[in-house]
Design a protein around this motif. Structure first.
Motif, PDB file in Angstrom:
ATOM      1  N   VAL A  43       8.152 -13.130  -3.420  1.00  0.00           N
ATOM      2  CA  VAL A  43       7.314 -11.768  -3.222  1.00  0.00           C
ATOM      3  C   VAL A  43       7.444 -11.548  -1.657  1.00  0.00           C
ATOM      4  CG1 VAL A  43       5.166 -10.621  -3.164  1.00  0.00           C
ATOM      5  CG2 VAL A  43       5.896 -11.833  -5.355  1.00  0.00           C
ATOM      6  N   LEU A  44       7.775 -10.286  -1.363  1.00  0.00           N
ATOM      7  CA  LEU A  44       7.844  -9.753  -0.001  1.00  0.00           C
ATOM      8  C   LEU A  44       6.365  -9.313   0.261  1.00  0.00           C
ATOM      9  CD1 LEU A  44      11.252  -8.004   0.360  1.00  0.00           C
ATOM     10  CD2 LEU A  44      10.495 -10.221   0.927  1.00  0.00           C
ATOM     11  N   SER A  45       5.875  -9.170   1.525  1.00  0.00           N
ATOM     12  CA  SER A  45       4.549  -8.572   1.951  1.00  0.00           C
ATOM     13  C   SER A  45       4.550  -7.024   1.342  1.00  0.00           C
ATOM     14  CB  SER A  45       4.367  -8.702   3.368  1.00  0.00           C
ATOM     15  OG  SER A  45       4.241 -10.054   3.871  1.00  0.00           O
ATOM     16  N   LYS A  46       5.009  -6.295   1.354  1.00  0.00           N
ATOM     17  CA  LYS A  46       5.075  -4.891   1.049  1.00  0.00           C
ATOM     18  C   LYS A  46       4.983  -4.864  -0.656  1.00  0.00           C
ATOM     19  CE  LYS A  46       7.204  -0.316   0.689  1.00  0.00           C
ATOM     20  NZ  LYS A  46       5.728   0.144   0.838  1.00  0.00           N
ATOM     21  N   ASN A  47       5.673  -5.885  -1.258  1.00  0.00           N
ATOM     22  CA  ASN A  47       5.646  -5.636  -2.629  1.00  0.00           C
ATOM     23  C   ASN A  47       4.209  -6.259  -3.155  1.00  0.00           C
ATOM     24  OD1 ASN A  47       8.823  -7.632  -2.786  1.00  0.00           O
ATOM     25  ND2 ASN A  47       8.398  -5.181  -2.964  1.00  0.00           N
ATOM     26  N   LEU A  48       3.700  -7.020  -2.581  1.00  0.00           N
ATOM     27  CA  LEU A  48       2.288  -7.784  -2.759  1.00  0.00           C
ATOM     28  C   LEU A  48       1.256  -6.259  -2.441  1.00  0.00           C
ATOM     29  CD1 LEU A  48       0.338  -9.743  -3.903  1.00  0.00           C
ATOM     30  CD2 LEU A  48       0.505 -10.779  -1.731  1.00  0.00           C
ATOM     31  N   THR A  49       1.496  -5.861  -1.167  1.00  0.00           N
ATOM     32  CA  THR A  49       0.503  -4.794  -0.794  1.00  0.00           C
ATOM     33  C   THR A  49       0.409  -3.583  -1.765  1.00  0.00           C
ATOM     34  OG1 THR A  49       0.603  -5.590   1.675  1.00  0.00           O
ATOM     35  CG2 THR A  49      -0.118  -3.138   1.221  1.00  0.00           C
ATOM     36  N   ASP A  50       1.700  -3.323  -1.980  1.00  0.00           N
ATOM     37  CA  ASP A  50       1.776  -2.115  -2.945  1.00  0.00           C
ATOM     38  C   ASP A  50       1.235  -2.357  -4.483  1.00  0.00           C
ATOM     39  OD1 ASP A  50       2.804  -0.657  -0.780  1.00  0.00           O
ATOM     40  OD2 ASP A  50       4.830  -0.724  -1.725  1.00  0.00           O
ATOM     41  N   ALA A  51       1.544  -3.687  -4.853  1.00  0.00           N
ATOM     42  CA  ALA A  51       0.872  -4.099  -6.321  1.00  0.00           C
ATOM     43  C   ALA A  51      -0.643  -4.027  -6.334  1.00  0.00           C
ATOM     44  CB  ALA A  51       1.598  -5.584  -6.590  1.00  0.00           C
ATOM     45  N   LEU A  52      -0.965  -4.852  -5.270  1.00  0.00           N
ATOM     46  CA  LEU A  52      -2.418  -4.818  -5.116  1.00  0.00           C
ATOM     47  C   LEU A  52      -3.280  -3.456  -4.984  1.00  0.00           C
ATOM     48  CD1 LEU A  52      -3.060  -8.275  -3.341  1.00  0.00           C
ATOM     49  CD2 LEU A  52      -3.032  -7.822  -5.638  1.00  0.00           C
ATOM     50  N   TRP A  53      -2.830  -2.681  -4.130  1.00  0.00           N
ATOM     51  CA  TRP A  53      -3.344  -1.359  -3.857  1.00  0.00           C
ATOM     52  C   TRP A  53      -3.187  -0.501  -4.930  1.00  0.00           C
ATOM     53  CZ3 TRP A  53      -4.978  -0.288   0.889  1.00  0.00           C
ATOM     54  CH2 TRP A  53      -5.435   1.287   1.364  1.00  0.00           C
ATOM     55  N   ALA A  54      -2.363  -0.694  -5.905  1.00  0.00           N
ATOM     56  CA  ALA A  54      -2.398   0.229  -7.290  1.00  0.00           C
ATOM     57  C   ALA A  54      -3.654  -0.203  -8.112  1.00  0.00           C
ATOM     58  CB  ALA A  54      -1.268  -0.060  -7.990  1.00  0.00           C
ATOM     59  N   VAL A  55      -4.234  -1.308  -7.916  1.00  0.00           N
ATOM     60  CA  VAL A  55      -5.514  -1.710  -8.831  1.00  0.00           C
ATOM     61  C   VAL A  55      -6.502  -1.864  -8.003  1.00  0.00           C
ATOM     62  CG1 VAL A  55      -4.074  -2.767 -10.628  1.00  0.00           C
ATOM     63  CG2 VAL A  55      -4.787  -4.259  -8.413  1.00  0.00           C
ATOM     64  N   GLY A  56      -6.724  -1.100  -6.537  1.00  0.00           N
ATOM     65  CA  GLY A  56      -7.946  -1.284  -5.917  1.00  0.00           C
ATOM     66  C   GLY A  56      -8.178  -2.689  -5.152  1.00  0.00           C
ATOM     67  N   LYS A  57      -7.045  -3.333  -4.972  1.00  0.00           N
ATOM     68  CA  LYS A  57      -7.280  -4.794  -4.421  1.00  0.00           C
ATOM     69  C   LYS A  57      -6.435  -4.835  -3.036  1.00  0.00           C
ATOM     70  CE  LYS A  57      -9.930  -6.368  -7.601  1.00  0.00           C
ATOM     71  NZ  LYS A  57     -11.392  -6.867  -7.153  1.00  0.00           N
ATOM     72  N   GLN A  58      -6.452  -5.833  -2.278  1.00  0.00           N
ATOM     73  CA  GLN A  58      -5.708  -6.401  -1.208  1.00  0.00           C
ATOM     74  C   GLN A  58      -6.159  -7.625  -0.550  1.00  0.00           C
ATOM     75  OE1 GLN A  58      -8.481  -3.885   2.204  1.00  0.00           O
ATOM     76  NE2 GLN A  58      -6.274  -3.668   2.297  1.00  0.00           N
ATOM     77  N   THR A  59      -4.992  -8.125  -0.065  1.00  0.00           N
ATOM     78  CA  THR A  59      -5.324  -9.565   0.628  1.00  0.00           C
ATOM     79  C   THR A  59      -4.603  -9.670   2.011  1.00  0.00           C
ATOM     80  OG1 THR A  59      -5.305 -11.915   0.133  1.00  0.00           O
ATOM     81  CG2 THR A  59      -3.300 -10.534  -0.412  1.00  0.00           C
ATOM     82  N   VAL A  60      -4.720 -10.558   2.537  1.00  0.00           N
ATOM     83  CA  VAL A  60      -4.039 -10.969   3.630  1.00  0.00           C
ATOM     84  C   VAL A  60      -2.757 -11.216   3.817  1.00  0.00           C
ATOM     85  CG1 VAL A  60      -4.167 -11.763   6.098  1.00  0.00           C
ATOM     86  CG2 VAL A  60      -6.138 -11.745   4.673  1.00  0.00           C
ATOM     87  N   THR A  61      -1.598 -10.358   4.158  1.00  0.00           N
ATOM     88  CA  THR A  61      -0.258 -10.595   4.171  1.00  0.00           C
ATOM     89  C   THR A  61       0.377 -10.403   5.596  1.00  0.00           C
ATOM     90  OG1 THR A  61       0.689  -8.420   4.170  1.00  0.00           O
ATOM     91  CG2 THR A  61      -0.253  -9.428   1.889  1.00  0.00           C
ATOM     92  N   GLY A  62       1.704 -10.820   5.768  1.00  0.00           N
ATOM     93  CA  GLY A  62       2.202 -10.471   7.080  1.00  0.00           C
ATOM     94  C   GLY A  62       2.285  -8.956   7.301  1.00  0.00           C
ATOM     95  N   THR A  63       2.265  -8.805   8.861  1.00  0.00           N
ATOM     96  CA  THR A  63       2.208  -7.353   9.160  1.00  0.00           C
ATOM     97  C   THR A  63       3.815  -6.526   8.866  1.00  0.00           C
ATOM     98  OG1 THR A  63       2.823  -8.036  11.077  1.00  0.00           O
ATOM     99  CG2 THR A  63       0.459  -7.754  10.849  1.00  0.00           C
ATOM    100  N   CYS A  64       4.607  -7.529   8.872  1.00  0.00           N
ATOM    101  CA  CYS A  64       5.820  -6.665   8.653  1.00  0.00           C
ATOM    102  C   CYS A  64       6.290  -6.642   7.162  1.00  0.00           C
ATOM    103  CB  CYS A  64       7.058  -7.363   9.379  1.00  0.00           C
ATOM    104  SG  CYS A  64       8.290  -6.824   9.582  1.00  0.00           S
ATOM    105  N   GLU A  65       6.769  -5.573   6.806  1.00  0.00           N
ATOM    106  CA  GLU A  65       6.998  -5.298   5.238  1.00  0.00           C
ATOM    107  C   GLU A  65       8.181  -6.000   4.921  1.00  0.00           C
ATOM    108  OE1 GLU A  65       5.314  -0.665   4.522  1.00  0.00           O
ATOM    109  OE2 GLU A  65       7.282  -1.119   4.817  1.00  0.00           O
ATOM    110  N   CYS A  66       9.265  -6.534   5.547  1.00  0.00           N
ATOM    111  CA  CYS A  66      10.169  -7.366   5.046  1.00  0.00           C
ATOM    112  C   CYS A  66      10.131  -8.681   5.052  1.00  0.00           C
ATOM    113  CB  CYS A  66      11.315  -6.697   5.770  1.00  0.00           C
ATOM    114  SG  CYS A  66      11.395  -6.919   7.481  1.00  0.00           S
ATOM    115  N   VAL A  67       9.148  -9.357   5.519  1.00  0.00           N
ATOM    116  CA  VAL A  67       8.915 -10.644   5.435  1.00  0.00           C
ATOM    117  C   VAL A  67       8.371 -11.280   4.167  1.00  0.00           C
ATOM    118  CG1 VAL A  67       8.531 -10.864   8.047  1.00  0.00           C
ATOM    119  CG2 VAL A  67       6.516 -10.748   6.321  1.00  0.00           C
TER     120      VAL A  67
END
Length: 491
Positions: A130-154
């Motif tokens: 999973v890439l950082s952006k994938n995780l950010t977007d998937a969690l955001w869609a259900v009202g959640k988030q967690t710490v990921t790398g800042t750059c979307e492609c890592v």
């Protein structure tokens, strides 16, 4: 020497023989969704293409697992045929030690991309690809988030193995501090679950590249508390170097303090002739959580220094990567064929005198006629640290919780033989050493995920002897043959 040359030639011949005769045998053991890419194919070329063409690993074949067990089978196959292997995902891996892989199997993790939020909403299980952006977007869609790398492609997983910095670390700690458990394929091909009951859990959170291939992670997740963010960008000319960083110290980093929990300060140096035709500019970002406009108490002192331009933007957490130039579409996420070595150092505060000295060197390197480094970037990352410092210094293998700033020149250049590589190495290390001497620290602290490769395990994993002893003992227990030694090896 003759014996070693014969041994090396035999290894290469063995790799070629395996490529021709035995990968069909491996294919029969893999899932129907797995892929094996041979050299010469477009899929192989795309899979081995690197973000940084400096000291790159060499693979004879690429395996793209479709399941966790595919990783198990691939490692077992590699062991039977005495082949090295390296797991890859995302971009920004540029350490010189990767070049020690001269043949073998690349295990491309991209298909292990599942994200499953637990019913209680407290954790998510995340695939190793999973890439950082994938995780950010998937969690955001259900009202959640967690710490990921800042750059979307890592990748999500890779940065965490080295500790892992992120926008939310002031609230929750590092990426690796969120880990509840992880599935790991060891060097012997066994798949184990590692959690707080395992002695390996400590090492995976900061030195994890040395111990296994993480196929999935269960991580803490959180309700979105502060969706909105604002950022003020102030562009300064180079003559303001001392004033800008002395003020940053005065505002935020005096007497052992760190950035306020809702505030992040980044800055870049780069040569932009459209703004300043003679010298690199300072792009100074003040990012604030939970507001529509950055508090004037933070911005007004810097405005009084007389920036060339200013820009205020507002949006949500998901806009941060775009604002700071590290979104999927930004230049730092493209595979351009360039070499991209970095020379990181952790600092507790800025030394304005050292900043000036380094700036002058950086200026000469980026503006000199025919310089190969005209596209270089100097990065200063000042995250909030409360969540990081709330966790004990000895709690994980990540050693640098007391430091406030992550600093690194990124010397982007077109590869052109060993001479320019040597010039880049000397330039990067010279600038880093000036910052080190100006820090007053007794040991060089570096971020392993940005490492150039000539640093030592002491710099990557901490100067305390107990840290080195513990890591070496775990390495002997879990990877006695040193098969995971292509990325910042412990020994």
């Amino acid at each position: 020497m003759h014996h070693l040359q014969l041994k090396f030639a035999a290894l290469l011949a063995s790799a070629a023989a395996v490529s021709c005769q035995n990968y069909a045998q491996l294919a029969r053991k893999l899932s129907s969704t797995a892929h094996i890419y041979q050299p010469g194919s477009d899929a192989f070329n795309a899979a081995v293409l690197r973000w940084s063409n400096f000291s790159t690993p060499v693979a004879n074949v690429v395996v793209v697992p479709g399941t966790e067990n595919d990783v198990v089978e691939t490692v077992k196959f590699a062991n039977v045929h005495s082949l090295p292997f390296l797991a890859t995902n995302g971009v920004h891996g540029s350490i010189s030690t990767l070049g020690k892989m001269t043949h073998g199997i690349e295990i491309h993790m991209s298909q292990l991309s599942s994200i499953a939020v637990a019913q209680n909403g407290l954790t998510a299980t995340i695939g190793g690809g999973v890439l950082s952006k994938n995780l950010t977007d998937a969690l955001w869609a259900v009202g959640k988030q967690t710490v990921t790398g800042t750059c979307e492609c890592v990748g999500y997983m890779g940065p965490g193995l080295g500790g892992g910095h992120g926008w939310l670390q002031g609230r929750y700690g590092l990426i690796s501090d969120q880990y509840v458990s992880m599935n790991v394929v060891l060097a012997n091909g066994s798949l184990i679950t590692v959690d707080q009951r395992s002695e390996l859990f400590w090492a995976m959170k900061g030195a994890g590249h040395n111990f296994g291939i993480v196929t999935s992670i269960t991580s803490k997740i959180y309700d979105i508390q502060h969706p909105n963010y604002a950022m003020e960008t102030l562009i300064f000319s180079g003559d303001k170097v001392e004033a800008v960083y002395a003020l940053a110290n005065q505002q935020w980093l005096t007497d052992g303090a760190s950035m306020p929990v809702d505030l992040i300060n980044w800055s870049y140096w780069y040569f932009d002739p459209t703004t300043d035709a003679e010298k690199p500019v300072i792009a100074f970002y003040i990012i604030q959580e939970g507001v529509q406009t950055v508090d004037a108490a933070h911005t007004n002192p810097f405005l009084q220094l007389g920036p060339i331009t200013t820009q205020a933007v507002s949006g949500t957490y998901r806009d941060l990567a775009g604002w700071t130039g590290i979104s999927l579409s930004s230049t730092p996420c493209q595979k351009t064929g360039n070499a991209n070595p970095r020379f990181p150092i952790y600092l507790k505060s800025y030394n304005s005198t050292a900043q000036r000295e380094v700036y002058d060197i950086f200026c000469t390197a980026t503006t000199a006629p025919s310089s190969p480094f005209s596209n270089a970037l100097f990065m200063f990352e000042g995250y909030s640290q409360q969540g990081v410092k709330a966790i004990g210094q000895d709690a994980t293998a990540f050693a640098y919780r007391a430091d406030n700033l992550l600093v690194a020149p990124l010397l982007t250049y077109t590869p052109n033989g060993t001479l320019v590589d040597a010039i880049a190495s000397k330039l990067g290390n010279t600038m880093r050493n000036i910052l080190f001497l100006g820090s007053g620290e007794s040991s060089l602290n570096t971020y392993v995920n940005y490492a150039y490769g000539d640093e030592t395990p002491v710099a990557w994993y901490g100067s305390d002897s107990w840290r080195q002893d513990r890591l070496c003992a775990l390495k002997e227990d879990f990877d006695p043959r040193g098969q995971f030694s292509f990325y910042a090896p412990i020994v």
